[in-house]
Structures are given as C-alpha cells and as structure tokens.
Enzyme design. Structure first.
Site, PDB file in Angstrom:
ATOM      1  N   ASN A   1       0.831  -1.208   0.000  1.00 18.90           N
ATOM      2  CA  ASN A   1       0.000   0.000   0.000  1.00 18.90           C
ATOM      3  C   ASN A   1       0.865   1.257   0.000  1.00 18.90           C
ATOM      4  O   ASN A   1       0.606   2.216  -0.738  1.00 18.90           O
ATOM      5  CB  ASN A   1      -0.901   0.028   1.241  1.00 18.90           C
ATOM      6  CG  ASN A   1      -2.055  -0.948   1.164  1.00 18.90           C
ATOM      7  OD1 ASN A   1      -2.327  -1.532   0.114  1.00 18.90           O
ATOM      8  ND2 ASN A   1      -2.745  -1.148   2.272  1.00 18.90           N
TER       9      ASN A   1
ATOM     10  N   ARG B   1     -10.497  -4.416 -13.951  1.00 21.12           N
ATOM     11  CA  ARG B   1      -9.334  -5.176 -13.468  1.00 21.12           C
ATOM     12  C   ARG B   1      -9.696  -6.652 -13.522  1.00 21.12           C
ATOM     13  O   ARG B   1     -10.475  -7.134 -12.700  1.00 21.12           O
ATOM     14  CB  ARG B   1      -8.982  -4.799 -12.020  1.00 21.12           C
ATOM     15  CG  ARG B   1      -8.586  -3.351 -11.815  1.00 21.12           C
ATOM     16  CD  ARG B   1      -8.101  -3.140 -10.377  1.00 21.12           C
ATOM     17  NE  ARG B   1      -8.039  -1.731 -10.032  1.00 21.12           N
ATOM     18  CZ  ARG B   1      -7.020  -0.927 -10.320  1.00 21.12           C
ATOM     19  NH1 ARG B   1      -5.990  -1.408 -10.989  1.00 21.12           N
ATOM     20  NH2 ARG B   1      -7.031   0.342  -9.952  1.00 21.12           N
TER      21      ARG B   1
ATOM     22  N   ARG C   1      -5.397   1.880 -13.117  1.00 16.96           N
ATOM     23  CA  ARG C   1      -4.017   2.068 -12.665  1.00 16.96           C
ATOM     24  C   ARG C   1      -3.364   0.767 -12.207  1.00 16.96           C
ATOM     25  O   ARG C   1      -3.936   0.002 -11.429  1.00 16.96           O
ATOM     26  CB  ARG C   1      -3.982   3.090 -11.525  1.00 16.96           C
ATOM     27  CG  ARG C   1      -2.574   3.453 -11.080  1.00 16.96           C
ATOM     28  CD  ARG C   1      -2.605   4.550 -10.044  1.00 16.96           C
ATOM     29  NE  ARG C   1      -2.964   5.826 -10.636  1.00 16.96           N
ATOM     30  CZ  ARG C   1      -3.680   6.764 -10.019  1.00 16.96           C
ATOM     31  NH1 ARG C   1      -4.161   6.533  -8.820  1.00 16.96           N
ATOM     32  NH2 ARG C   1      -3.944   7.909 -10.610  1.00 16.96           N
TER      33      ARG C   1
ATOM     34  N   HIS D   1     -15.603   2.878 -14.857  1.00 16.07           N
ATOM     35  CA  HIS D   1     -15.427   2.108 -13.627  1.00 16.07           C
ATOM     36  C   HIS D   1     -16.648   1.248 -13.326  1.00 16.07           C
ATOM     37  O   HIS D   1     -16.607   0.396 -12.435  1.00 16.07           O
ATOM     38  CB  HIS D   1     -15.153   3.081 -12.465  1.00 16.07           C
ATOM     39  CG  HIS D   1     -14.648   2.433 -11.224  1.00 16.07           C
ATOM     40  ND1 HIS D   1     -15.379   2.400 -10.062  1.00 16.07           N
ATOM     41  CD2 HIS D   1     -13.483   1.784 -10.949  1.00 16.07           C
ATOM     42  CE1 HIS D   1     -14.691   1.770  -9.125  1.00 16.07           C
ATOM     43  NE2 HIS D   1     -13.538   1.389  -9.637  1.00 16.07           N
TER      44      HIS D   1
ATOM     45  N   TYR E   1     -11.978  -9.666  -1.632  1.00 20.04           N
ATOM     46  CA  TYR E   1     -12.699  -8.393  -1.530  1.00 20.04           C
ATOM     47  C   TYR E   1     -14.159  -8.697  -1.205  1.00 20.04           C
ATOM     48  O   TYR E   1     -14.735  -9.639  -1.748  1.00 20.04           O
ATOM     49  CB  TYR E   1     -12.673  -7.622  -2.850  1.00 20.04           C
ATOM     50  CG  TYR E   1     -11.372  -6.972  -3.229  1.00 20.04           C
ATOM     51  CD1 TYR E   1     -10.141  -7.504  -2.856  1.00 20.04           C
ATOM     52  CD2 TYR E   1     -11.366  -5.810  -3.994  1.00 20.04           C
ATOM     53  CE1 TYR E   1      -8.951  -6.904  -3.233  1.00 20.04           C
ATOM     54  CE2 TYR E   1     -10.174  -5.206  -4.381  1.00 20.04           C
ATOM     55  CZ  TYR E   1      -8.975  -5.758  -3.997  1.00 20.04           C
ATOM     56  OH  TYR E   1      -7.808  -5.160  -4.374  1.00 20.04           O
TER      57      TYR E   1
ATOM     58  N   ARG F   1     -14.211   2.599   4.699  1.00 22.07           N
ATOM     59  CA  ARG F   1     -13.030   1.757   4.916  1.00 22.07           C
ATOM     60  C   ARG F   1     -11.722   2.550   4.929  1.00 22.07           C
ATOM     61  O   ARG F   1     -10.855   2.332   5.747  1.00 22.07           O
ATOM     62  CB  ARG F   1     -12.978   0.679   3.844  1.00 22.07           C
ATOM     63  CG  ARG F   1     -11.852  -0.335   4.038  1.00 22.07           C
ATOM     64  CD  ARG F   1     -10.791  -0.238   2.961  1.00 22.07           C
ATOM     65  NE  ARG F   1     -11.354  -0.532   1.659  1.00 22.07           N
ATOM     66  CZ  ARG F   1     -10.735  -0.242   0.522  1.00 22.07           C
ATOM     67  NH1 ARG F   1      -9.565   0.366   0.532  1.00 22.07           N
ATOM     68  NH2 ARG F   1     -11.290  -0.525  -0.640  1.00 22.07           N
TER      69      ARG F   1
END
Length: 675
Positions: free
Chosen positions: A42, A372, A401, A431, A464, A558
């Site tokens: 991260n 993704r 990205r 998105h 996720y 989050r």
C-alpha cells in the site's frame, strides 16, 4: 475551524489500521505477516502516485491545496512526520513476528549466522541461481551510474582494487523475478540479497569489499496521457507504460551500510541521467534507513508457502447460492432477481453465466466492461471462445491504474478473436461493472444483466467483499443497452438513465437529493453510507447540514474520510466507522430510511462522481433490499474489527468484551449455515 480532514493523512490512518492487524496477537503468525506485506505494498503505491503528485505540484510551484487547505509542501512534511514513527513500529512488529516464527520452525536467518554447511548450500545457490541473473556495475569514468527503474532493488558497495589499492564504487541490480527468500533447509530461509552480498568478490574479481548496503527506489509511476492527441489509444497507452519506469525518485529506502556510503549513493543518484536525459530531482525525497529487510511486500512468498498451513488462517470456501444450483443459470435469473455477497457467496455463477452464454446457440450477443480482470482470466477466455460464434462487445478500461499492461494484453487478445473492443471513453474512466447477455427464445429477445460493485476478477472476488446483482428485468436491461450505446458513441458525459443512475451526470445529484429528503424528516431521518472513501466536499457539506437538522448518520468508510464527525454544531449526529479485517471491504451500499437502499460502483469522491462512468442501482426487490440492509446492520454491530473516527482524526477500536462480533466471521458462518 477547518471543516475537513486532510486526504493524505486520512489514507495513512487507513494504512495504520492495516498495520494494527499485524499486531493482533489473536491472528495466526502468517496472517500477521500478510498484513505487513499489505502495509508495505500500500505504501509503495501511495508514494508512486500521491506523494509523487504532491512533489510535482511543489516543484512546479502550482498553487494547489488539499481539501483541508494544506499546500503541497505542507502535506509532504506532514506525511514524512506521520511516517517517521510508524516505520519504526512496523520494523519492531516484524522483528517480534520473526522471533515467534523462529519458535515455530520458520526461520528467516541472517547469512552471517549460517553454519559452514549452510553457507556451502548458499554458495551453490548463488552459482546456480543468482550469478547469471544479477547485474553488477563498477562505477568509474567509463561506467556511469545506470538508470534505475521504479522499485529497483539493488546493492551499493565500496570496493578496493587489491593491486592498485584504488577505491571505487559498485552497483549490483537484483531482478524482481528472483525468489527473495531462499530456503536452504526445510524452514530455514536466507534473503537473496544477503547471499549475493556474501559473494560479491566473485562478481568483482581481484577486489576487496569494504562496505555494502541494500537500497530500493520508489519513483513517480503515474501515467500522463494527452487524450486530445491520441489517434491510436492502445498504442499511446503502450508507449506511456514504457515511460512509467522513468519517473522521478520520490523515496529511497536503505538498509545498514555506513553514512559515508549513503552520502556517496545520494551523490551518484543526483548525477545520473534517465533514458530521457532529464536529471532526477531529489529535492524533498523521503529517505528511510531500515533496521530490517527492505520491501516487506515480498513476505507474500512466505505467506503463500505450502508447508506452513498451521501458521495460517483456515481457508474459507465460498458457497454456491442455492438458486444457482440448477444447470440453467438463465432460468434461475428469469425466476427472480438475485444478489450475491462475495466472497461469502461464490463468484463462480458469474463465470458460469458467461461460459453458458458462450456455448448456447440461443445467445446473440454479450456486452461487458472490464476494469481489473487479472493476468489469468477465465472470464476473458470465455469471451474469446464466444467471439468466434456470437457478437461480443467489450469495453476494456486501459486507464485502470497498475492494470494497464494486463488490460492491454487482454484487449488485443479479444480483438484477435473477433470481438469488438473499445479502449475506454474520451476523458472519462469507465469504472462501472456490467454485463449484458442477449438471447433469442420463442422468437423473442431476452436480456440478462449482471451489475457489480467489484471487478470481474475471480481472485479478487475471494478477498474483496462486494455485492453482485443478476436480473432479467427489461427496464434494467434497457438502461444498460443505452449505457453501452453511449460508451460506443462517446456520449457518456451527457447520458442519463431511467431506472438506474450513472455518473458523471446523475449519481451525485441523486445522492444529494436523497440526503435532502432525509433532512425533511429531521430527527426521524436516518442515513447509512458504506464506501471505500468519502472525499467529495459538496456531499460532506450536505451531510453536515443533515446532521444539523437532526438526521442520524452512520458512515462505514473503509479508507479515506475527509468528513469530521462528532463536532458540536457541525456534525454531532454523524458517526464514522471503518472495518479492517482479513477481507478488503469494497462494496458500496447507500441506505436512506425514507427512500430506498442502493449499491454502487462509485465511491464518494470527485473522481468517481465527476470524471468516471459509474452506476448507482436501487434495490427495488424487497428481499435484496433487506439483504443489503442486513449487511450494514451487522457491520455496525462489529466489536472486533471496527474502528470509530473521532473529531480529532484518531481511529479508536470499538470493543465490547460482553458481545464480541467479527462481522466478516459472521458472514462466513451465515453462508455455511444457509447453504
């Protein structure tokens, strides 16, 4: 009083919560190690994008301020100050876990503590596995400092010619694809760079090694694309990706070595030139000297090791929803709308749906967005197979990205298979996650829609938390058809839907309208917003106004939250929570007591609401609405993995020993019990 928290510091606070998971002694040791790996990965991305962006603003003297009014220079200093102590905490935690792992038979052993037999094995490994792969450079008048790509890991050494006694310097690049942890014996690991360092004299013959240090550079990795000039967008992206490794250095991490060696390394970095012949600017570069191994992101090698299952959390197997047990998934969807909660409910029906569509003669077309999808995608493979038989149209977002290269690869593969591929939309990032399958049965067109808060990636669907929705309703399909047409004709900026809501035109006004509606009910109003980030100042201001009208507001955010809760006269009716556990909370669910509950691909950020194509979906089915609300209610009862944000910007762990509840464990058990 400033009405907002700083965005960058709020993100750092999220990563602190990740680090806190590594400190949780109730977790298995490799689970704790996993959170250290996540923390470092991260932080890499934070430096590559956020810090690099601030550095660019500062160096070019661009008068841009954060949501809290802080200048780029002020933010860079605050980031450095925040991390100064936390980096030490991270090192101490790694050393604690390392000592505990040693007792369990997993030893990360310094090279100088190996016995003669183990050193002999290390030497053999160096000769057979490392010697041909490392890149040694002696730095002199004919060999200048070579270019360093982003995340380069290397050794820097001071060496002396045994004959002439002349002292010089050397650089040894370690490729990213080698194993970092070398297992010499069962459970005994040595770092690859330590093995290389121990054998430097075999790389620099007739030289004595005087001093050596490991270092790692992090560079600006953002990609700047001028879309106005793009004739071939895929080609432009491909060229831009090649430039990514040439960004300016924003962070230098070093391990041991003398201060003199560090000064020489810095001088060498300042003098060398990149491929584009622009000198690296080291002004304001953050430098960290580490007492432990560099790049804890490589700890994934140990976390994923097959021999240490007793040191890991037991694997949870996602359950197949009973409505998808039938052979024909399309019949299941025709019977009723369905909502899955991943990873507790399996992602497999999404893959199966595409595979069934590809093999069904009744299928006329498949339309899909890909954001993704990962390097090994069964979904793309199914689309490639389908493209030889039916009409397949895919919008592949090349601007996702760090997934640009993978997406470009899949886009080309789909094109070769005969699919119509669209490379994103002009000046917008797509998105929204959507799939539309059209079939012809009984001489009628039937449409089947899948919409999701998460990506079409089976691997991320296991780690996720997301919700995904299946429907055969025409009103939903008609909106998705309209949206796909707007994407194909580059008219998404001005498009509006009838049943669903899309950004950039509709979602933000709709959310503001829903907040205003709850304001009309004053103390009876209630809002729950679950998202990954809350940054949009306009939405925050409306939430402040709602709080002042007496509306109760619970926010489950989050990551980044720029809203200040529990401030008297401003936000005393707003509480902000964050849940960090073994799964990454990723679903966006928006509840308004006197209206409806929605799920969305969009976070509450300007980029999502103004510069992306996103979807907001109302849950009109009572069962689905109840399921979504139940998710929120359970998370608001979490007493083990939930934090509360106070008015000073600190996150305090919520605790109730008399009623312990881990919401993620709860949903796992519920899935096992239900299915």
């Amino acid at each position: 009083m400033n009405r907002f928290f700083n965005r960058e510091l709020s993100w750092l606070a999220f990563n602190t919560r990740v680090l806190n998971e590594a400190k949780d002694e109730s977790l298995p040791l490799l689970e704790r190690l996993k959170f250290l790996a996540i923390y470092d990965t991260n932080l890499d991305e934070f430096y590559m994008i956020r810090v690099a962006g601030l550095k660019q603003l500062y160096e070019h003297k661009i008068a841009s301020k954060g949501i809290d009014g802080a200048s780029p220079e002020e933010q860079l200093e605050k980031i450095k100050h925040y991390l100064a102590h936390e980096i030490e905490e991270r090192e101490l935690e790694f050393q604690k876990i390392q000592a505990l792992l040693f007792k369990k038979g997993l030893c990360i052993t310094p090279y100088n503590e190996l016995n003669l037999e183990q050193k002999a094995k290390a030497k053999t490994y160096f000769k057979e596995q490392l010697y041909a792969l490392v890149l040694p450079f002696k730095l002199d008048s004919s060999h200048t400092f070579p270019p360093l790509a982003n995340l380069t890991f290397a050794l820097f050494a001071r060496i002396k010619d045994k004959e002439t006694q002349i002292i010089s310097y050397a650089l040894i690049k370690l490729p990213s694809f080698i194993f970092r942890f070398v297992e010499l014996e069962k459970g005994l690991f040595v770092l690859a760079e330590e093995i290389v360092e121990a054998h430097l004299e075999e790389l620099f013959l007739e030289h004595e090694i005087l001093d050596c240090m490991a270092f790692r550079v992090t560079c600006d990795a953002d990609i700047a694309i001028t879309e106005d000039e793009a004739h071939d967008y895929a080609d432009l992206m491909s060229k831009s990706l090649r430039k990514r490794n040439q960004g300016e250095i924003v962070r230098l991490q070093t391990q041991k070595g003398s201060q003199e060696l560090l000064k020489t390394l810095l001088a060498s970095l300042r003098s060398f030139q990149t491929h584009s012949y622009k000198k690296h600017k080291l002004t304001g570069m953050h430098i960290y000297k580490s007492a432990i191994m560099l790049n804890l992101g490589d700890l994934w090698e140990l976390v994923n090791h097959s021999d240490f299952k007793a040191l890991k959390s037991p694997n949870f197997t996602p359950k197949i929803h009973p409505h998808f047990n039938e052979n024909d998934l399309f019949k299941s969807i025709e019977k009723q709308d369905l909502l899955l909660f991943h990873p507790y409910e399996s992602f497999e029906p999404v893959i199966d749906l595409i595979e069934q569509a590809a093999s069904d003669p009744a299928t006329l077309s498949i339309k899909m967005t890909l954001y993704r999808v990962g390097k090994h995608s069964p979904i793309v493979k199914a689309l490639i197979e389908a493209a030889s038989k039916i009409q397949v149209s895919v919008l592949v977002e090349l601007k996702a990205r760090f997934d640009e290269e993978s997406n470009l690869h899949w886009a080309k593969a789909l094109e070769r298979a005969g699919a119509l591929v669209v490379y994103g939309v002009f000046k917008l990032k797509v998105h929204a996650k959507m799939l539309l399958i059209t079939k012809k049965t009984d001489n009628q067109l039937r449409h089947f829609t899948h919409l999701s808060t998460g990506n079409y990636n089976p691997l991320s669907a296991k780690v996720y938390t997301d919700v995904s929705f299946f429907s055969a309703k025409n009103e939903i399909a008609n909106d998705i058809i309209k949206l796909f047409h707007s994407l194909l004709t580059s008219s998404a900026t001005n498009s509006a839907l009838e049943t669903l809501f899309m950004a950039p035109k509709q979602i933000k006004p709709k959310i503001i309208e829903l907040i205003q509606n709850e304001m009309n009910h004053q103390q009876e109003g209630y809002i729950i917003l679950k998202a990954n980030a809350l940054v949009d100042s306009e939405i925050i201001e409306w939430l402040y106004q709602a709080s002042q009208k007496g509306v109760k507001i619970d926010l489950i955010i989050r990551g980044i939250c720029c809203l200040k809760p529990q401030v008297k006269g401003l936000s005393e009716n707003i509480r902000v929570y964050s849940i960090v556990g073994k799964y990454l909370e990723h679903a966006r669910i928006y509840y308004f007591k006197h209206e409806n509950i929605y799920f969305s691909s969009a976070d509450l950020m300007p980029r999502n609401l103004e510069r992306r194509v996103e979807l907001l979906i109302p849950a009109t089915n009572p069962k689905i609405a109840h399921k979504l609300l139940h998710i929120l209610e359970i998370q608001l009862k979490d007493t083990l993995k939930r934090y509360e944000l106070n008015s000073k910007g600190r996150y305090i762990k919520v605790s109730n020993p008399n009623d312990p509840l881990n919401s993620q464990d709860y949903f796992e058990k519920q899935a096992l019990k239900t299915f």
